[in-house]
Every structure is written in C-alpha cells, then in structure tokens.
Design a protein around this motif. Structure first.
Motif, PDB file in Angstrom:
ATOM      1  N   MET A   1       5.499  93.765  66.169  1.00 22.51           N
ATOM      2  CA  MET A   1       5.570  93.883  67.619  1.00 22.51           C
ATOM      3  C   MET A   1       6.852  94.595  68.033  1.00 22.51           C
ATOM      4  O   MET A   1       7.892  94.463  67.385  1.00 22.51           O
ATOM      5  CB  MET A   1       5.531  92.482  68.255  1.00 22.51           C
ATOM      6  CG  MET A   1       4.214  91.734  68.047  1.00 22.51           C
ATOM      7  SD  MET A   1       4.233  90.089  68.806  1.00 22.51           S
ATOM      8  CE  MET A   1       4.468  90.549  70.524  1.00 22.51           C
ATOM      9  N   THR A   2       6.782  95.349  69.104  1.00 23.38           N
ATOM     10  CA  THR A   2       7.952  96.063  69.611  1.00 23.38           C
ATOM     11  C   THR A   2       8.941  95.070  70.200  1.00 23.38           C
ATOM     12  O   THR A   2       8.592  94.283  71.087  1.00 23.38           O
ATOM     13  CB  THR A   2       7.535  97.069  70.693  1.00 23.38           C
ATOM     14  OG1 THR A   2       6.593  97.985  70.152  1.00 23.38           O
ATOM     15  CG2 THR A   2       8.761  97.816  71.221  1.00 23.38           C
ATOM     16  N   PRO A   3      10.206  95.053  69.726  1.00 21.97           N
ATOM     17  CA  PRO A   3      11.194  94.131  70.296  1.00 21.97           C
ATOM     18  C   PRO A   3      11.534  94.532  71.723  1.00 21.97           C
ATOM     19  O   PRO A   3      11.573  95.716  72.060  1.00 21.97           O
ATOM     20  CB  PRO A   3      12.394  94.291  69.364  1.00 21.97           C
ATOM     21  CG  PRO A   3      12.240  95.652  68.767  1.00 21.97           C
ATOM     22  CD  PRO A   3      10.764  95.883  68.657  1.00 21.97           C
ATOM     23  N   ARG A   4      11.785  93.536  72.575  1.00 19.53           N
ATOM     24  CA  ARG A   4      12.020  93.768  73.992  1.00 19.53           C
ATOM     25  C   ARG A   4      13.330  93.102  74.399  1.00 19.53           C
ATOM     26  O   ARG A   4      13.620  91.985  73.987  1.00 19.53           O
ATOM     27  CB  ARG A   4      10.853  93.229  74.817  1.00 19.53           C
ATOM     28  CG  ARG A   4       9.522  93.823  74.420  1.00 19.53           C
ATOM     29  CD  ARG A   4       8.320  93.017  74.877  1.00 19.53           C
ATOM     30  NE  ARG A   4       8.146  93.109  76.317  1.00 19.53           N
ATOM     31  CZ  ARG A   4       8.316  92.103  77.164  1.00 19.53           C
ATOM     32  NH1 ARG A   4       8.669  90.909  76.729  1.00 19.53           N
ATOM     33  NH2 ARG A   4       8.125  92.278  78.459  1.00 19.53           N
TER      34      ARG A   4
ATOM     35  N   GLU B   1      13.338 101.751  68.534  1.00 12.36           N
ATOM     36  CA  GLU B   1      12.092 101.063  68.892  1.00 12.36           C
ATOM     37  C   GLU B   1      12.303  99.923  69.887  1.00 12.36           C
ATOM     38  O   GLU B   1      11.330  99.349  70.399  1.00 12.36           O
ATOM     39  CB  GLU B   1      11.388 100.523  67.639  1.00 12.36           C
ATOM     40  CG  GLU B   1      12.179  99.505  66.837  1.00 12.36           C
ATOM     41  CD  GLU B   1      13.031 100.129  65.746  1.00 12.36           C
ATOM     42  OE1 GLU B   1      13.189  99.481  64.699  1.00 12.36           O
ATOM     43  OE2 GLU B   1      13.526 101.248  65.949  1.00 12.36           O
TER      44      GLU B   1
ATOM     45  N   GLN C   1      12.695  98.141  73.252  1.00  9.41           N
ATOM     46  CA  GLN C   1      12.280  98.447  74.622  1.00  9.41           C
ATOM     47  C   GLN C   1      13.141  97.661  75.603  1.00  9.41           C
ATOM     48  O   GLN C   1      13.198  96.427  75.548  1.00  9.41           O
ATOM     49  CB  GLN C   1      10.804  98.079  74.830  1.00  9.41           C
ATOM     50  CG  GLN C   1      10.303  98.339  76.243  1.00  9.41           C
ATOM     51  CD  GLN C   1       8.873  97.864  76.450  1.00  9.41           C
ATOM     52  OE1 GLN C   1       8.248  97.332  75.530  1.00  9.41           O
ATOM     53  NE2 GLN C   1       8.362  98.056  77.646  1.00  9.41           N
TER      54      GLN C   1
ATOM     55  N   ASP D   1      12.702  89.298  74.090  1.00 13.88           N
ATOM     56  CA  ASP D   1      13.141  88.728  72.817  1.00 13.88           C
ATOM     57  C   ASP D   1      14.655  88.586  72.752  1.00 13.88           C
ATOM     58  O   ASP D   1      15.168  87.746  72.005  1.00 13.88           O
ATOM     59  CB  ASP D   1      12.682  89.613  71.659  1.00 13.88           C
ATOM     60  CG  ASP D   1      11.180  89.836  71.668  1.00 13.88           C
ATOM     61  OD1 ASP D   1      10.438  88.848  71.535  1.00 13.88           O
ATOM     62  OD2 ASP D   1      10.755  91.003  71.838  1.00 13.88           O
TER      63      ASP D   1
ATOM     64  N   ALA E   1       6.534  81.164  74.062  1.00 17.42           N
ATOM     65  CA  ALA E   1       7.514  82.158  73.609  1.00 17.42           C
ATOM     66  C   ALA E   1       8.827  81.475  73.226  1.00 17.42           C
ATOM     67  O   ALA E   1       9.339  80.648  73.981  1.00 17.42           O
ATOM     68  CB  ALA E   1       7.765  83.189  74.704  1.00 17.42           C
TER      69      ALA E   1
ATOM     70  N   ASN F   1      13.214  89.236  61.999  1.00 20.22           N
ATOM     71  CA  ASN F   1      12.350  89.324  60.829  1.00 20.22           C
ATOM     72  C   ASN F   1      12.155  87.959  60.178  1.00 20.22           C
ATOM     73  O   ASN F   1      11.080  87.632  59.678  1.00 20.22           O
ATOM     74  CB  ASN F   1      12.929  90.302  59.806  1.00 20.22           C
ATOM     75  CG  ASN F   1      12.802  91.746  60.259  1.00 20.22           C
ATOM     76  OD1 ASN F   1      11.922  92.081  61.050  1.00 20.22           O
ATOM     77  ND2 ASN F   1      13.685  92.603  59.771  1.00 20.22           N
TER      78      ASN F   1
ATOM     79  N   ARG G   1      12.359  85.019  61.753  1.00 23.62           N
ATOM     80  CA  ARG G   1      11.605  84.147  62.647  1.00 23.62           C
ATOM     81  C   ARG G   1      11.737  82.694  62.238  1.00 23.62           C
ATOM     82  O   ARG G   1      10.814  81.892  62.359  1.00 23.62           O
ATOM     83  CB  ARG G   1      10.121  84.527  62.687  1.00 23.62           C
ATOM     84  CG  ARG G   1       9.894  85.924  63.226  1.00 23.62           C
ATOM     85  CD  ARG G   1       8.439  86.195  63.440  1.00 23.62           C
ATOM     86  NE  ARG G   1       8.219  87.546  63.939  1.00 23.62           N
ATOM     87  CZ  ARG G   1       8.320  87.887  65.219  1.00 23.62           C
ATOM     88  NH1 ARG G   1       8.629  86.982  66.110  1.00 23.62           N
ATOM     89  NH2 ARG G   1       8.098  89.128  65.597  1.00 23.62           N
TER      90      ARG G   1
END
Length: 268
Positions: free
Chosen positions: A1-4, A28, A30, A51, A79, A127, A129
């Motif tokens: 998933m794209t990190p935000r 990458e 966002q 995130d 989340a 990574n 998590r």
C-alpha cells in the motif's frame, strides 16, 4: 500500500520544504494534507487516517505535543495509530533528550541527510508492522510525557489553599459539595461538570485552575478534560482498542484514560 503522511507546520515555507524533501527521499510517500496548526492536524488526521504525522512542536493554538495527545485520546477504529515525527528547532542539548526519549524528530532547517535517516526508520517500522494497538498507545503516552519535560515551563503558580467545598449550581440552586464526595470533574464548553453519586452540578472555573486547588494525592487528571477522585476508582481495564477505562464507585460512566496518564493504572 502507498504510505500516506500529514504535515502540520505553521510556517508555509518550511512546510513546503519538508514536503519537497520528503518527495526526494521517499518518492512513493503521498502527502495527504498540510495544515498550519495542531487543531487542523487533529481533525484532518481523524478524517484521513494517515500512516505518518509530521508535527511541528510549536504551533499557534495547539502545539504538536497537544495535538498528538488529543489524537491518542480520540483515535479509534481498525487503523493503527500513526507513526509520529516531531519537527523541532531545539538546540543540540534538547535533541539529545529527544533521542533518549526514543522520539523520532526532524531538526529545522530540514536536512535531506537527516530526513533520509528518518525515512529509513519509518520504512522499517511500516514493513515490520509489529506491535499491537496497546503497545503503540503505551509508547506514545510515555513519549509525550517525556517530551513535555523538554518544553519551557511557565512559572509555577503561587500555592493555593486546598478546596474543601465546591459551590456548584444545580438549576437555580447553589449546592455546597464536600470535595471528598466528588467522583470526577469533567470540562464542558464553558463549565466544569461536578459528578457525585447523587447527581451532577456545574461550576464556571477552568479545569486547570481547579486542578491546582485539589489534593494531588486524591485527584488525578486522566485526560485533557477529566479529573477523577482516586478514592472512587474501583478498577481499570483495557477495552477492545487497548485503551484503559475506569470503573467508578457511585457512577455509571466508564471514562477513558489518555495514554499520557495510563501509567498511573498499570498496577491495578
């Protein structure tokens, strides 16, 4: 998933510099929002669920530490709580204290080399998590407590006489409530609610001013807006989200304890 990520910085040039440098170090990533104060950071973080949070320590209205504390109290749902990076202009001595507190930080002006180290750490954490919600909340609470000690403190207020009786309004009647009968105080809009086993009443005194007049051995702040009488705490337990909730003698409410204050109840 794209990190935000979300950026909270009251100086537009510094916010833009941080976003641009992040784009170079972590293409990458966002940036979902860039806000100028802690209040906006809280609302946008709750709405967007990023995130990572980049929080300036000092902002008008609400500091980065205060924003992180409020988010810790209000965060819920599936989340996980975001990784927090504090942005600071503190000197080298204070930075050492940050590192001792195991906080991640970015020193102003933003250095691409230093930010690269932060990005590497964040990549690793995301990574892995690892760590559940309970561990995240406990770590954040300990972190905020340590970081509060780094900020310049206001002069200590003059000692005040301890309250023995609360003059509180119930409709058109003024009640005289012995302090030992109060189960908890809770800040409302312009008032403080005084809860006893027999009911509730209102006083127009800021919670922080009231707290200075209470016996600190008996009354404990458990969140930004709630102070409880420890003599009335029956038990402390974690809910499904890993947050500590109290059972109070004589009251049906089960107030949540902010992660900043949860360490007071570890042995219960």
């Amino acid at each position: 998933m794209t990190p935000r990520a979300l950026i909270a910085e009251d100086e537009p040039i510094l916010a833009a510099t941080l976003a641009r440098t992040l784009g170079q170090c972590w293409p990458e990533l966002q940036i979902v929002a860039s806000v100028p104060n802690g209040l906006a950071a809280v609302e946008q973080a709750l709405a967007l669920r990023p995130d990572i949070l980049f929080l300036d320590i000092r902002m008008p209205g609400q500091s980065g530490l205060e924003a992180a504390e409020e988010l810790a109290e209000r965060w819920d749902g599936p989340a996980p709580f975001p990784h927090v990076v504090f942005v600071t202009a503190f000197d080298d001595y204070a930075v050492q204290a940050f590192e001792q507190a195991a906080a991640d930080y970015v020193l102003k002006p933003v250095s691409a080399a230093r930010l690269g180290k932060t990005v590497a750490r964040l990549r690793g954490l995301m990574n892995e998590r690892g760590g559940g919600r309970t561990e995240q909340g406990a770590a954040l609470g300990q972190l905020l407590g340590q970081l509060q000690a780094l900020l310049p403190q206001a002069p200590a207020p003059a000692p005040q006489e301890r309250l023995s009786t609360i003059r509180a309004a119930v409709g058109n009647v003024v009640r005289m409530i012995p302090v030992e009968e109060v189960v908890f105080f809770q800040a409302l809009d312009k008032y403080v609610n005084v809860a006893t086993p027999d009911g509730e009443a209102l006083i127009r005194v800021p919670l922080k001013d009231l707290l200075a007049q209470l016996d600190e051995k008996r009354f404990l702040q458990i969140s930004r807006g709630t102070v409880v009488n420890l003599d009335c705490v029956q038990s402390a337990a974690r809910d499904d989200l890993g947050k500590v909730m109290l059972a109070l003698r004589g009251r049906p409410e089960k107030p949540r304890v902010s992660p900043v204050y949860a360490h007071h109840f570890r042995q219960m």
